[in-house]
Motif scaffolding. Structure first.
Motif, PDB file in Angstrom:
ATOM      1  N   TYR A 130       4.227  -5.668  -0.306  1.00 29.76           N
ATOM      2  CA  TYR A 130       3.989  -5.157  -1.662  1.00 29.76           C
ATOM      3  C   TYR A 130       5.218  -4.960  -2.533  1.00 29.76           C
ATOM      4  CZ  TYR A 130      -0.749  -4.313  -0.064  1.00 29.76           C
ATOM      5  OH  TYR A 130      -2.015  -4.482   0.413  1.00 29.76           O
ATOM      6  N   LEU A 131       6.433  -5.095  -1.987  1.00 31.36           N
ATOM      7  CA  LEU A 131       7.593  -4.754  -2.826  1.00 31.36           C
ATOM      8  C   LEU A 131       8.568  -5.911  -2.949  1.00 31.36           C
ATOM      9  CD1 LEU A 131       8.631  -2.161  -4.361  1.00 31.36           C
ATOM     10  CD2 LEU A 131      10.286  -1.976  -2.511  1.00 31.36           C
ATOM     11  N   LEU A 259       4.462   4.952  -0.847  1.00 30.65           N
ATOM     12  CA  LEU A 259       4.273   4.935   0.606  1.00 30.65           C
ATOM     13  C   LEU A 259       4.298   6.385   1.049  1.00 30.65           C
ATOM     14  CD1 LEU A 259       6.685   2.015   1.611  1.00 30.65           C
ATOM     15  CD2 LEU A 259       4.219   1.933   1.186  1.00 30.65           C
ATOM     16  N   TYR A 260       3.188   6.821   1.622  1.00 29.93           N
ATOM     17  CA  TYR A 260       3.098   8.205   2.096  1.00 29.93           C
ATOM     18  C   TYR A 260       3.043   8.169   3.617  1.00 29.93           C
ATOM     19  CZ  TYR A 260       1.274  12.844   3.084  1.00 29.93           C
ATOM     20  OH  TYR A 260       1.106  14.113   3.592  1.00 29.93           O
ATOM     21  N   SER A 261       3.952   8.909   4.253  1.00 31.85           N
ATOM     22  CA  SER A 261       3.946   8.890   5.721  1.00 31.85           C
ATOM     23  C   SER A 261       4.204  10.283   6.276  1.00 31.85           C
ATOM     24  CB  SER A 261       4.996   7.907   6.250  1.00 31.85           C
ATOM     25  OG  SER A 261       6.283   8.290   5.838  1.00 31.85           O
ATOM     26  N   THR A 262       3.733  10.471   7.504  1.00 30.45           N
ATOM     27  CA  THR A 262       4.027  11.696   8.255  1.00 30.45           C
ATOM     28  C   THR A 262       4.198  11.286   9.712  1.00 30.45           C
ATOM     29  OG1 THR A 262       1.783  12.234   8.996  1.00 30.45           O
ATOM     30  CG2 THR A 262       2.406  13.023   6.788  1.00 30.45           C
ATOM     31  N   CYS A 263       4.709  12.237  10.521  1.00 32.19           N
ATOM     32  CA  CYS A 263       4.725  11.969  11.967  1.00 32.19           C
ATOM     33  C   CYS A 263       3.765  12.940  12.637  1.00 32.19           C
ATOM     34  CB  CYS A 263       6.140  12.057  12.524  1.00 32.19           C
ATOM     35  SG  CYS A 263       6.931  13.620  12.231  1.00 32.19           S
ATOM     36  N   LEU A 286      -4.062   0.755  -0.517  1.00 30.62           N
ATOM     37  CA  LEU A 286      -3.841  -0.676  -0.257  1.00 30.62           C
ATOM     38  C   LEU A 286      -3.923  -0.961   1.242  1.00 30.62           C
ATOM     39  CD1 LEU A 286      -0.630  -1.095  -2.463  1.00 30.62           C
ATOM     40  CD2 LEU A 286      -2.946  -1.829  -3.080  1.00 30.62           C
ATOM     41  N   PRO A 287      -4.481  -2.118   1.610  1.00 32.97           N
ATOM     42  CA  PRO A 287      -4.467  -2.472   3.041  1.00 32.97           C
ATOM     43  C   PRO A 287      -3.080  -2.970   3.449  1.00 32.97           C
ATOM     44  CG  PRO A 287      -5.495  -4.212   1.744  1.00 32.97           C
ATOM     45  CD  PRO A 287      -5.131  -3.131   0.776  1.00 32.97           C
ATOM     46  N   LEU A 320      -0.227   3.096  -1.397  1.00 38.01           N
ATOM     47  CA  LEU A 320      -1.116   3.249  -2.555  1.00 38.01           C
ATOM     48  C   LEU A 320      -0.471   2.640  -3.798  1.00 38.01           C
ATOM     49  CD1 LEU A 320      -1.105   6.424  -1.046  1.00 38.01           C
ATOM     50  CD2 LEU A 320      -3.216   6.364  -2.336  1.00 38.01           C
ATOM     51  N   ARG A 321      -1.307   2.145  -4.670  1.00 36.53           N
ATOM     52  CA  ARG A 321      -0.819   1.611  -5.956  1.00 36.53           C
ATOM     53  C   ARG A 321      -1.210   2.605  -7.045  1.00 36.53           C
ATOM     54  NH1 ARG A 321       2.336  -2.091  -6.433  1.00 36.53           N
ATOM     55  NH2 ARG A 321       1.213  -3.793  -5.413  1.00 36.53           N
TER      56      ARG A 321
END
Ligand code: SAM
Length: 482
Positions: A130-131, A259-263, A286-287, A320-321
Motif C-alpha cells: 500500500y505505500l 497501520l495500527y498494531s499492538t503486541c 484494507l486486506p 486502514l485507508r
C-alpha cells in the motif's frame, strides 16, 4: 545441537533450514499464577475469546521465545554460529536457533542487523502492498526503533520518516538505533500525539501507531508484562490507544494509510479499537496479502500472530485507508533563518566525506553540521520549527580547534565515503575494546583521524595524536557490561 557457520547474503541465505527446539520455561501452579506465571484472568479471557483453541495458545506461551534478527543492507554477508531459518514475510528477516550474546558482536553495535521480534516484521507486507516508498511517514510510538528501522529501510533514499517517542528516557535509544541503521532519512522527535495532530495537519502519507498495550504477546519474553497484566490494565490500554489515535488523526492525509498494531491478543485493544476508529474517525479496513503456511489468523478486522500458529511472538496488525475529505494541509513556511556557514572552507571537506554529497542538505549550527535529505530540505527545516527534534538526518561534522572533524553518526551512514579516511581494520577483541571506549594500543596507525573498521564495516573514528590513539566512540553508546 551441532553448531554451524552460516553465511547470509542479501536476498538469499546459504543455510540449512532446521526446526528450532522450543524448551518449556513456564509452569502454572494450581491457582494459575505464581512468580512469573500467566495470569488466570488472562487464561479465562482467552477462553472466552478463542474457545478451546486458547489451551494451545497458553501452552505455546509456556515455551521459549523465538530469536530473530533483520539484516541491514549495510552488509551483504553475516556469520552466526547457529542454525538459521528465513522469516517468510520479510526478505531480510532470519530466525536464529540460539540467542547469541549480541553485545559481544561488534557488527551488532555497527547497526548491521536489528534484533527484532519476527511477527512485527509483517508490517513490511502492508508497506509493500500500500505505500509508495516516496512517502512521508510518521512512526508515532517508535522507541526503541524496530519498526522505524524497518520503515527507514523500506523508504530508502526516496522517502522521509519521522520517528517519534513521547517518553523522554526512551527517545535516546531510538535516536541511537536510527543513526546506527545509517540511512539518514529519519528525523527523531519527542512530541505528543496531539502536538502532531495540531501542528502537522494532513502532512503524512502513512502513520504507524504501534500502540503501547497490555503486552500479552510478550508474555513468554517479558516477565514484567505478565506481572503487570490485569483486566483493568487492558481496559486502560484500550482507552489510551483510542486517545492516541484521536489525537494524531489530523496528521494523516485524506486517503492516507494507517497501520495500527499492538503486541497483544485481546479484542478490546485490537478489533474493537479498529472498528471504533473506522466508524468514528472515518477509514476503511484494507486486506493484507499473506500465505496460508505463515500461520496468520484473520480477526474480524486485522491479522493476528498467535505463537501456537505463527513462528514469533504475539502481534496484531490492521491497515486502514483514511476516508477522503477536503485536503487542508498545514502551510509549510520555510524559516527565513540564514544557514550561515561560519567557515565556508569546511563545506568541500565535509562533502568529500559523502558518496553522494548533492543528495544532502547541510545545516550549520553552534559548531555542528547536520545533514538531511536534500529532497525534503524545506519540510525538514519547517518541521524543526514545529517539533522537538532529537536528531535530524545525521551528524556530519563538528568544529574542533581550527578544523572540522566528522561526527560519529557519519561513520554509521551508508552514504559514507570510507576512502575519505585512512581505514584501520580491528580484530574482534580490539573492536570490543574500542566499543567500551577503552584506550587503544594499535601498531602502525597513521597520524591524525582514522576510520576504524571490523570485517570491513565502519565502527567509528579515532585520532592518532602521536603518543596515543584517542578513542572517539560516543561515551553514551559505549558497551557498559561485558
Ligand atoms: N514501535 C516500537 C518498536 O518497534 O521498537 C515499539 C513501541 S512500544 C509497543 C509503544 C511505545 O509507545 C513505547 O515506546 C512507549 O513509550 C510509547 N508510549 C507510551 N505512552 C504513549 C502515549 N500516551 N502516546 C504515544 N506513545 C506512547
Amino acid at each position: 545441537m551441532a553448531q554451524e557457520n552460516v553465511l547470509f547474503r542479501k536476498n538469499y541465505c546459504v543455510c540449512q533450514k532446521k526446526a528450532v527446539l522450543l524448551q518449556p520455561i513456564l509452569k502454572l501452579d494450581a491457582n494459575g499464577k505464581a512468580g512469573n506465571m500467566i495470569p488466570v484472568d488472562f487464561i479465562e479471557s482467552m477462553h472466552q475469546q478463542m474457545g478451546n483453541e486458547a489451551a494451545l495458545l497458553i501452552k505455546a506461551l509456556e515455551t521459549a521465545p523465538v530469536t530473530s534478527i533483520r539484516l541491514n543492507s549495510k552488509l551483504d554477508v553475516l556469520t552466526f554460529d547457529c542454525d538459521t531459518d528465513e522469516v517468510p514475510w520479510h526478505i531480510d528477516g532470519y530466525y536464529l536457533s540460539e540467542r547469541p550474546q549480541f553485545t559481544l558482536d561488534p557488527l551488532f553495535h555497527a547497526g548491521c542487523y536489528y534484533v527484532q521480534e519476527a511477527s512485527s516484521m509483517f508490517i513490511q507486507q502492508a508497506l509493500k502492498q500500500y505505500l509508495d516508498p516516496s512517502s512521508i511517514v510518521l512512526d508515532l510510538c517508535a522507541a526503541p526503533g524496530g519498526k522505524s528501522t524497518l520503515i527507514s529501510e523500506y523508504l530508502g533514499s526516496n522517502g522521509l520518516l519521522l520517528s517519534n517517542e513521547v517518553v523522554r528516557q526512551r527517545v535516546f535509544i531510538l535516536s541511537e538505533n536510527v543513526q546506527k541503521w545509517g540511512n539518514g532519512n529519519t528525523v527523531v522527535t519527542h512530541n505528543t500525539p496531539a502536538e502532531y495532530g495540531e501542528r502537522c495537519k494532513h502532512l503524512f502519507d502513512c502513520l504507524l501507531v504501534d500502540a503501547p498495550c497490555s503486552g500479552e504477546g510478550m508474555f513468554r519474553k517479558d516477565e514484567q508484562a505478565r506481572n503487570e497484566w490485569s483486566l483493568k490494565a487492558v481496559k486502560l490500554c484500550a482507552e489510551r490507544q483510542r486517545a492516541i489515535l484521536m489525537d494524531v488523526w489530523d496528521a494523516l492525509k485524506p486517503g492516507g494509510l494507517l497501520l495500527y498494531s499492538t503486541c497483544t491478543f485481546n479484542e478490546e485493544e485490537n478489533e474493537k479499537n479498529v472498528e471504533w476508529l473506522a466508524e468514528t474517525l472515518g477509514a476503511d479496513v484494507l486486506p493484507i496479502d499473506y500465505e496460508p503456511e505463515w500461520g496468520i489468523v484473520e480477526g474480524s478486522v486485522g491479522y493476528h500472530f498467535y505463537p501456537h500458529k505463527a513462528k514469533g511472538e504475539g502481534f496484531y496488525l490492521c491497515a486502514l485507508r483514511k476516508h477522503d475529505e477536503p485536503l487542508d494541509p498545514v502551510k509549510i513556511k520555510v524559516p527565513k533563518k540564514e544557514n550561515t556557514m561560519p567557515h565556508p572552507e569546511y563545506l568541500p571537506v565535509m562533502r568529500s566525506w559523502l558518496q553522494h554529497p548533492d543528495d544532502w542538505a547541510i545545516r550549520y549550527s553552534d559548531r555542528f553540521a547536520t545533514a538531511y535529505p536534500m529532497k525534503y530540505k524545506e519540510i525538514i527545516e519547517w518541521l524543526s520549527t514545529q517539533l522537538t527534534c532529537i536528531s535530524t538526518g545525521f551528524g556530519l561534522g563538528e568544529e574542533r580547534g581550527r578544523g572540522i572533524a566528522p561526527q560519529h553518526s557519519l561513520s554509521m551512514l551508508k552514504d559514507l565515503r570510507k576512502e575519505a579516511f585512512p581505514n584501520v581494520a580491528l580484530t574482534r577483541e580490539q573492536a570490543l575494546a574500542y566499543l567500551r571506549t577503552e584506550a587503544l594500543n594499535l601498531p602502525d596507525v597513521p597520524i591524525g583521524l582514522v576510520l576504524l573498521t571490523y570485517e570491513s564495516v565502519a565502527l567509528g573514528f579515532a585520532k592518532n595524536v602521536g603518543n596515543r590513539l584517542n578513542n572517539l566512540y560516543p561515551n553514551e553508546w559505549r558497551i557498559r557490561h561485558l
